[in-house]
Design a protein around this motif. Sequence first.
Motif, mmCIF file in Angstrom:
data_model
loop_
_atom_site.group_PDB
_atom_site.id
_atom_site.type_symbol
_atom_site.label_atom_id
_atom_site.label_comp_id
_atom_site.label_asym_id
_atom_site.label_seq_id
_atom_site.Cartn_x
_atom_site.Cartn_y
_atom_site.Cartn_z
ATOM 1 N N GLU A 168 4.800 7.106 -5.359
ATOM 2 C CA GLU A 168 3.434 6.685 -5.034
ATOM 3 C C GLU A 168 3.486 5.954 -3.695
ATOM 4 O O GLU A 168 4.390 5.141 -3.472
ATOM 5 N N GLU A 185 4.900 -0.697 -0.379
ATOM 6 C CA GLU A 185 4.519 -2.099 -0.192
ATOM 7 C C GLU A 185 5.640 -3.046 -0.610
ATOM 8 O O GLU A 185 5.663 -4.200 -0.196
ATOM 9 N N ASP A 245 -2.939 10.073 -0.176
ATOM 10 C CA ASP A 245 -3.015 8.735 -0.763
ATOM 11 C C ASP A 245 -2.424 7.666 0.155
ATOM 12 O O ASP A 245 -2.811 6.494 0.070
ATOM 13 N N THR A 291 -1.687 3.372 8.781
ATOM 14 C CA THR A 291 -1.527 2.361 7.724
ATOM 15 C C THR A 291 -1.204 0.986 8.291
ATOM 16 O O THR A 291 -1.128 0.009 7.550
ATOM 17 N N ASP A 350 1.942 3.404 -2.609
ATOM 18 C CA ASP A 350 1.975 1.940 -2.664
ATOM 19 C C ASP A 350 3.358 1.403 -3.045
ATOM 20 O O ASP A 350 3.605 0.197 -2.939
ATOM 21 N N ASP A 351 4.294 2.299 -3.435
ATOM 22 C CA ASP A 351 5.689 1.874 -3.626
ATOM 23 C C ASP A 351 6.253 1.317 -2.314
ATOM 24 O O ASP A 351 7.160 0.479 -2.325
ATOM 25 N N ASP A 411 -4.650 5.207 2.082
ATOM 26 C CA ASP A 411 -5.297 4.072 1.407
ATOM 27 C C ASP A 411 -4.392 2.855 1.294
ATOM 28 O O ASP A 411 -4.780 1.853 0.688
ATOM 29 N N VAL A 412 -3.195 2.904 1.861
ATOM 30 C CA VAL A 412 -2.227 1.820 1.720
ATOM 31 C C VAL A 412 -2.132 1.041 3.033
ATOM 32 O O VAL A 412 -2.113 1.627 4.109
ATOM 33 N N ASP A 413 -2.097 -0.299 2.927
ATOM 34 C CA ASP A 413 -1.921 -1.146 4.104
ATOM 35 C C ASP A 413 -0.444 -1.499 4.219
ATOM 36 O O ASP A 413 0.098 -2.218 3.379
#
Length: 146
Positions: free
Chosen positions: A42, A47, A74, A112, A44-45, A77-79
């Motif tokens: 994913e 992060e 996807d 991102t 967001d992993d 959508d991650v910062d």
Amino acid sequence: MPSAKIVYASMTGNTEEIADVVAEALENLNIDVETVECTNAEPDDFENVDLCIVATYTYGDGDLPDEIVDFYEDLADVDLTGKIFGTCGSGDTFYDDFCKSVDDFTERFIETGATKGAESVKIDLAAEEEDIQKLEAFAKELVSKL
């Protein structure tokens, strides 16, 4: 200990081998590395790690591999501000859009907020000795940005 996550897509095994070379080089530089096939990852992993790396092949005429499209979409959508990223992969110089998926991921990572830690490494088909040296230098440069 600094950490890295390598997400890869590989059809023939060439890109998986590239991911493994980068992982080994990072481990030799005292980085805790996790390598994950893209359908098990994913965005967001990223992060939770210091270094974010994608290794992908390019399909057909410059297309992202089907199995990594959701991950790519996807990722928008991650910062990842404050994270260091790197991209690498394999392609076939027979095609006009050689390794375009590597460039697509570079652009997405920049969106991102992540910082490019090294120039992308693009390999024609399977990694040979010279390519392995480039991948090891790529890993070293990423670590130097931490």
